[in-house]
Design a protein around this motif. Structure first.
Motif, PDB file in Angstrom:
ATOM      1  N   TYR A  96      -7.014   1.094   6.053  1.00 48.74           N
ATOM      2  CA  TYR A  96      -5.597   1.354   5.888  1.00 48.74           C
ATOM      3  C   TYR A  96      -4.968   1.036   4.373  1.00 48.74           C
ATOM      4  CZ  TYR A  96      -6.384   0.284  10.826  1.00 48.74           C
ATOM      5  OH  TYR A  96      -6.877   0.465  12.145  1.00 48.74           O
ATOM      6  N   GLY A  97      -5.931   1.435   3.464  1.00 51.26           N
ATOM      7  CA  GLY A  97      -5.370   1.302   2.083  1.00 51.26           C
ATOM      8  C   GLY A  97      -5.469   0.169   1.549  1.00 51.26           C
ATOM      9  N   ILE A 110      -4.715  12.850   0.819  1.00 45.66           N
ATOM     10  CA  ILE A 110      -4.845  11.048   0.837  1.00 45.66           C
ATOM     11  C   ILE A 110      -5.734  10.587   1.636  1.00 45.66           C
ATOM     12  CG2 ILE A 110      -3.219   9.267   1.058  1.00 45.66           C
ATOM     13  CD1 ILE A 110      -0.983  11.617   0.954  1.00 45.66           C
ATOM     14  N   LYS A 111      -6.655   9.541   0.838  1.00 46.50           N
ATOM     15  CA  LYS A 111      -7.572   8.899   1.906  1.00 46.50           C
ATOM     16  C   LYS A 111      -7.349   7.507   1.712  1.00 46.50           C
ATOM     17  CE  LYS A 111     -11.280  12.420   1.446  1.00 46.50           C
ATOM     18  NZ  LYS A 111     -12.643  12.531   0.819  1.00 46.50           N
ATOM     19  N   LEU A 112      -7.500   7.021   2.895  1.00 42.24           N
ATOM     20  CA  LEU A 112      -7.415   5.406   2.917  1.00 42.24           C
ATOM     21  C   LEU A 112      -8.630   4.750   3.441  1.00 42.24           C
ATOM     22  CD1 LEU A 112      -3.492   5.217   4.346  1.00 42.24           C
ATOM     23  CD2 LEU A 112      -4.367   5.305   1.868  1.00 42.24           C
ATOM     24  N   GLU A 113      -9.013   3.601   2.811  1.00 49.14           N
ATOM     25  CA  GLU A 113     -10.067   2.880   3.472  1.00 49.14           C
ATOM     26  C   GLU A 113      -9.548   1.412   3.769  1.00 49.14           C
ATOM     27  OE1 GLU A 113     -13.669   2.283   1.137  1.00 49.14           O
ATOM     28  OE2 GLU A 113     -14.041   4.626   0.766  1.00 49.14           O
ATOM     29  N   VAL A 131       0.778   4.735  -2.606  1.00 52.30           N
ATOM     30  CA  VAL A 131       0.785   6.070  -2.085  1.00 52.30           C
ATOM     31  C   VAL A 131       2.018   6.978  -2.261  1.00 52.30           C
ATOM     32  CG1 VAL A 131       0.544   7.698  -0.058  1.00 52.30           C
ATOM     33  CG2 VAL A 131      -0.806   5.478   0.026  1.00 52.30           C
ATOM     34  N   VAL A 136       0.767  -1.266  -0.045  1.00 55.79           N
ATOM     35  CA  VAL A 136       0.020   0.102  -0.242  1.00 55.79           C
ATOM     36  C   VAL A 136       0.774   1.029  -0.075  1.00 55.79           C
ATOM     37  CG1 VAL A 136      -1.489   1.396   1.465  1.00 55.79           C
ATOM     38  CG2 VAL A 136      -2.045  -1.000   1.108  1.00 55.79           C
ATOM     39  N   LYS A 182      -9.140   0.565  -0.368  1.00 55.08           N
ATOM     40  CA  LYS A 182      -9.259   1.914  -1.544  1.00 55.08           C
ATOM     41  C   LYS A 182      -8.085   3.015  -1.159  1.00 55.08           C
ATOM     42  CE  LYS A 182     -12.617   4.900  -3.568  1.00 55.08           C
ATOM     43  NZ  LYS A 182     -14.146   5.297  -3.315  1.00 55.08           N
ATOM     44  N   ILE A 183      -7.519   3.317  -2.015  1.00 50.43           N
ATOM     45  CA  ILE A 183      -6.600   4.486  -1.772  1.00 50.43           C
ATOM     46  C   ILE A 183      -7.218   5.689  -2.791  1.00 50.43           C
ATOM     47  CG2 ILE A 183      -4.049   5.246  -2.181  1.00 50.43           C
ATOM     48  CD1 ILE A 183      -3.408   2.309  -1.816  1.00 50.43           C
ATOM     49  N   GLU A 184      -7.196   6.843  -2.267  1.00 54.20           N
ATOM     50  CA  GLU A 184      -7.267   8.143  -3.087  1.00 54.20           C
ATOM     51  C   GLU A 184      -6.427   9.262  -2.881  1.00 54.20           C
ATOM     52  OE1 GLU A 184     -12.282   7.979  -2.575  1.00 54.20           O
ATOM     53  OE2 GLU A 184     -10.939   9.807  -2.704  1.00 54.20           O
ATOM     54  N   GLN A 194      -8.854  -2.124  -4.296  1.00 56.58           N
ATOM     55  CA  GLN A 194      -8.331  -3.207  -4.404  1.00 56.58           C
ATOM     56  C   GLN A 194      -9.153  -4.388  -5.415  1.00 56.58           C
ATOM     57  OE1 GLN A 194      -5.420  -3.079  -3.391  1.00 56.58           O
ATOM     58  NE2 GLN A 194      -4.972  -5.357  -3.890  1.00 56.58           N
TER      59      GLN A 194
END
Ligand SMILES: Nc1ncnc2c1ncn2[C@@H]1O[C@H](COP(=O)(O)OP(=O)(O)OP(=O)(O)O)[C@@H](O)[C@H]1O
Ligand SMILES: [Mg+2]
Length: 154
Positions: free
Chosen positions: A47-48, A42-45, A25, A21, A51-53, A147
């Motif tokens: 812990y990434g 940066i947004k993680l769902e 990033v 992850v 989903k990573i934005e 993911q």
């Protein structure tokens, strides 16, 4: 011995570029910095892992570059071996976005100063655009990676 299928080679080379992850990033932040961003969100769902934005306010991606922006070995940052001796950017291989597409479901929303509005592009596993639609975001770029196969990310 047998020659590996092209798709297996793609997965193996992608998992050398994207090992975790953190490296997703890192690559996306580097792209934002290379695009002269002064703000990066940066947004993680989960812990990434889900989903990573990464959203920036940088230069955006020109419409002419969009079809190849995530195709491996396409880059706007170098064009010949001599350029490697005078690098001024974090990225130069043209591999990061293509590798992320190979191991996750990716969309990229982008707007340059010349564009009237932003556009969201959905990419397939080989980094090609499969669909697009207008979006409301301001100038810059938003990368979203959801993911897909986590087996290659250890
Ligand atoms: N956030 C962004 N803002 C503007 N352009 C971007 C952004 N992310 C990617 N790009 C464009 O897409 C191209 C491909 O990005 P990618 O990260 O795959 O390769 P790279 O940065 O050129 O090299 P490397 O694989 O070493 O990171 C970049 O060369 C750049 O032109
Ligand atoms: Mg890059």
């Amino acid at each position: 011995m047998k020659q590996l299928p092209a798709e297996t080679v793609r997965l193996l080379s992608s998992s050398q570029v994207i090992t975790s992850v953190v490296s997703v990033v890192k690559e996306l932040i580097e792209n934002s910095l290379d695009a002269n961003a002064t703000s990066i969100d940066i947004k993680l769902e989960n812990y990434g892992f889900d989903k990573i934005e990464v959203r920036d306010n940088g230069d955006g991606i020109k419409a002419a570059d969009v079809p190849v922006m995530a195709v491996k070995h396409y880059t706007s940052k170098i064009s010949c071996p001599e350029d490697l001796e005078n690098l001024t950017t974090y990225g130069f291989r043209g591999e990061a976005l293509g590798s992320i597409c190979c191991i996750s479901e990716v969309s990229i929303t982008t707007k340059t100063a010349a564009d009237d509005f932003s556009t969201q592009y959905i990419l397939d596993s080989s980094g090609h655009v499969t669909s697009q639609k207008p979006s409301h975001l301001g100038q810059g770029t938003l990368d979203m990676a959801q993911q897909d196969v986590c087996i290659y990310m250890v």
